[in-house]
Design an enzyme around this catalytic site. Sequence first.
Site, PDB file in Angstrom:
ATOM      1  N   HIS A 160      19.877  24.136 102.436  1.00 49.93           N
ATOM      2  CA  HIS A 160      19.434  24.660 101.392  1.00 49.93           C
ATOM      3  C   HIS A 160      21.619  24.123 100.586  1.00 49.93           C
ATOM      4  CE1 HIS A 160      17.820  27.949 103.031  1.00 49.93           C
ATOM      5  NE2 HIS A 160      17.108  27.760 102.105  1.00 49.93           N
ATOM      6  N   GLU A 217      18.581  25.362 107.729  1.00 52.72           N
ATOM      7  CA  GLU A 217      19.890  26.089 108.047  1.00 52.72           C
ATOM      8  C   GLU A 217      19.944  27.003 108.011  1.00 52.72           C
ATOM      9  OE1 GLU A 217      21.546  26.051 104.184  1.00 52.72           O
ATOM     10  OE2 GLU A 217      19.813  25.548 105.404  1.00 52.72           O
TER      11      GLU A 217
END
Length: 304
Positions: free
Chosen positions: A124, A197
């Site tokens: 992100h 992630e």
Amino acid sequence: MSALSDQLTYRLYASGWAAVKRLPERTAYRLFERVADRAWAKRGKGVTRLERNLSRVLGPEATAEQVRALSKQAMRNYLRYWCDTFRLETWSRERVDSTFLIDGVEQMDEAIASGRGAVMALPHMGNWDHAGAWATGRYHGFTTVAERLKPERLFERFVAYRESIGMEVLPLTGGQNPFRGLMRRLKAGGMVCLVAERDLTDNGVPVQFFGETTKLPAGPASLAVATGAPLFPVTLWYEPGHQRALVHPAIEVPAEGTRAQKIAVMCQSLADVFAKGIAEHPADWHMLQRLWLVDLDPAKAPHE
């Protein structure tokens, strides 16, 4: 969430989205920067969680003042992401391409040209929607997966928006198994892009990430193992006037081990690349949620 609350949330979101697209550009970005600064000053749950996450990135030697300064810029970059996203539909193809500067793209070109397909895994960071819009222009679309949002109409709005810029969006839950759709795209020699992630399924693979255990979704590595498509980590960050991206070398499938062992090794390699990219551009990592197991549930944390 009640039906009335759902409807109100959607209407507020939709009206805000429409209004931001109509604002003069400089006004829109100044407004979002002010919103970022105000949210940062209020120190709500998202900001305090962001600071805890950034503290792990900076390490124990970082001072509280350094963490606070970094979190302020991170909030500004996070709101810049949202302003970009709300206005992206109004951008020309020339603007999308000229404001996205990418290194390592020849690796992706080669993989697609060879017919092997490519799996792109991103944290992100920066603006992954801008990256996606650029990729749809260069590679004629790709397939991704989206977390279901509430209310449902809001999720549908996001899907429609991303499909309008050339993405094929598969829901993570509540529909057919998205893995099959991703496999289909790769077997046809196409591209899959996944933000990777943060595990949203509780079925992720444990990895070490900035000195603590978290879980990464197994999807990117699983797809690479199953199809032979190369797995490329990509990190993103903002610079004045544009966004930068780096395509890292492909993570190789280990020659030895079971399927699960191969996926575990690849997930750790992916975590290591993400960590390096985040450490280099920590203000561009938009992680306002709990991530590490010790934060999610102390009882799940590994013990020595």
